[in-house]
Design an enzyme around this catalytic site. Structure first.
Site, PDB file in Angstrom:
ATOM      1  N   GLY A 198       0.830  -1.195   0.000  1.00  0.00           N
ATOM      2  CA  GLY A 198       0.000   0.000   0.000  1.00  0.00           C
ATOM      3  C   GLY A 198       0.864   1.244   0.000  1.00  0.00           C
ATOM      4  N   GLN A 220       3.345  10.000   0.917  1.00  0.00           N
ATOM      5  CA  GLN A 220       4.606   9.257   1.012  1.00  0.00           C
ATOM      6  C   GLN A 220       5.537   9.505  -0.166  1.00  0.00           C
ATOM      7  OE1 GLN A 220       2.529   5.283   2.098  1.00  0.00           O
ATOM      8  NE2 GLN A 220       4.497   5.221   3.111  1.00  0.00           N
ATOM      9  N   CYS A 241       6.128   0.058   7.079  1.00  0.00           N
ATOM     10  CA  CYS A 241       5.758   1.243   6.305  1.00  0.00           C
ATOM     11  C   CYS A 241       6.940   1.647   5.438  1.00  0.00           C
ATOM     12  CB  CYS A 241       5.366   2.384   7.247  1.00  0.00           C
ATOM     13  SG  CYS A 241       4.833   3.864   6.385  1.00  0.00           S
ATOM     14  N   LEU A 242       6.672   1.945   4.182  1.00  0.00           N
ATOM     15  CA  LEU A 242       7.759   2.312   3.270  1.00  0.00           C
ATOM     16  C   LEU A 242       8.408   3.633   3.684  1.00  0.00           C
ATOM     17  CD1 LEU A 242       6.141   1.247  -0.123  1.00  0.00           C
ATOM     18  CD2 LEU A 242       7.597  -0.062   1.416  1.00  0.00           C
ATOM     19  N   HIS A 257      -4.232   1.786   7.717  1.00  0.00           N
ATOM     20  CA  HIS A 257      -2.863   2.308   7.677  1.00  0.00           C
ATOM     21  C   HIS A 257      -2.734   3.405   6.617  1.00  0.00           C
ATOM     22  CE1 HIS A 257       1.690   1.570   7.790  1.00  0.00           C
ATOM     23  NE2 HIS A 257       1.531   2.340   6.733  1.00  0.00           N
ATOM     24  N   GLU A 258      -3.273   3.142   5.416  1.00  0.00           N
ATOM     25  CA  GLU A 258      -3.113   4.122   4.325  1.00  0.00           C
ATOM     26  C   GLU A 258      -3.942   5.376   4.560  1.00  0.00           C
ATOM     27  OE1 GLU A 258      -0.641   3.675   2.619  1.00  0.00           O
ATOM     28  OE2 GLU A 258      -0.362   1.537   2.978  1.00  0.00           O
ATOM     29  N   HIS A 287      -2.295   7.797   6.793  1.00  0.00           N
ATOM     30  CA  HIS A 287      -1.284   8.643   6.145  1.00  0.00           C
ATOM     31  C   HIS A 287      -1.893   9.960   5.649  1.00  0.00           C
ATOM     32  CE1 HIS A 287       2.480   6.462   6.096  1.00  0.00           C
ATOM     33  NE2 HIS A 287       1.943   5.373   5.605  1.00  0.00           N
TER      34      HIS A 287
HETATM   35 NI    NI Z   1       2.807   3.494   5.546  1.00  0.00          NI
END
Ligand code: NI
Length: 180
Positions: free
Chosen positions: A39, A44, A96-97, A138-139, A142
């Site tokens: 995701g 991000q 998380c990226l 989670h997304e 963000h």
């Molecule tokens: Ni993340």
């Protein structure tokens, strides 16, 4: 992590069918796939807009979701919104990226309904539980400047990716402090 855009509420998208949004979504998918993620949210990659992309790997789907979602399905949603159906909470592993190299056990709502606009302008609405519900929560976080670390009441459940099997198999007990 640390860049202000990750901590800022993202702006609503006025026209999900705009060509530049299609290009942004393509960038996000490329970034997500290259990083082996499931995701990604626009902030991000430095864009403060309410756009998310995600996929739920077949092996992480709930049995009830198995047949209505094809293997390669990718969901792209503008202005996603969540309604909690069962607050849980349930603990599960997240990475998380934007926080590379770490994984944590994060409490999330057990069941949600979410809706958002697709890039053809149509509305998508689904119910989700398990890993699917976790990814969406989670997304969407963000888009509100929230990282999974903010959701963790116990940072002993945070580990480097290559040590994460310890916290998964044997979560630290609330009342016990270990020296090592
Ligand atoms: Ni993340």
């Amino acid at each position: 992590m640390g860049h202000p855009v990750l901590r800022s509420p993202a702006a609503p998208i006025a026209d999900p069918t705009a060509p530049e949004l299609r290009a942004l979504a393509a960038d996000m998918v490329e970034t997500m796939v290259a990083a082996d993620g499931v995701g990604l949210a626009a902030p991000q990659i430095g864009v403060s807009l309410r756009l998310i992309v995600f996929t739920v790997p077949v092996e992480r789907r709930e049995p009830s979701e198995a047949e209505d979602a094809p293997e390669e399905e990718l969901t792209i949603l503008a202005n996603p919104a969540i309604t909690v159906l069962d607050p849980g909470p349930v603990l599960g592993a997240e990475g998380c990226l934007s926080i590379p190299g770490l994984r944590g056990q994060v409490p999330r709502a057990a069941r949600i309904r979410y809706r958002g606009q697709q890039l053809d302008g149509s509305w998508l609405e689904r119910e989700a539980s398990g890993f699917h519900a976790r990814v969406v929560q989670h997304e969407v976080d963000h888009l509100d400047g929230i990282l999974y670390l903010d959701r963790m009441p116990d940072l002993r459940r945070l580990a480097f990716t290559n040590e994460a099997h310890h916290i998964l198999a044997n979560p630290p007990k609330e009342a016990v402090d270990h020296d090592r």
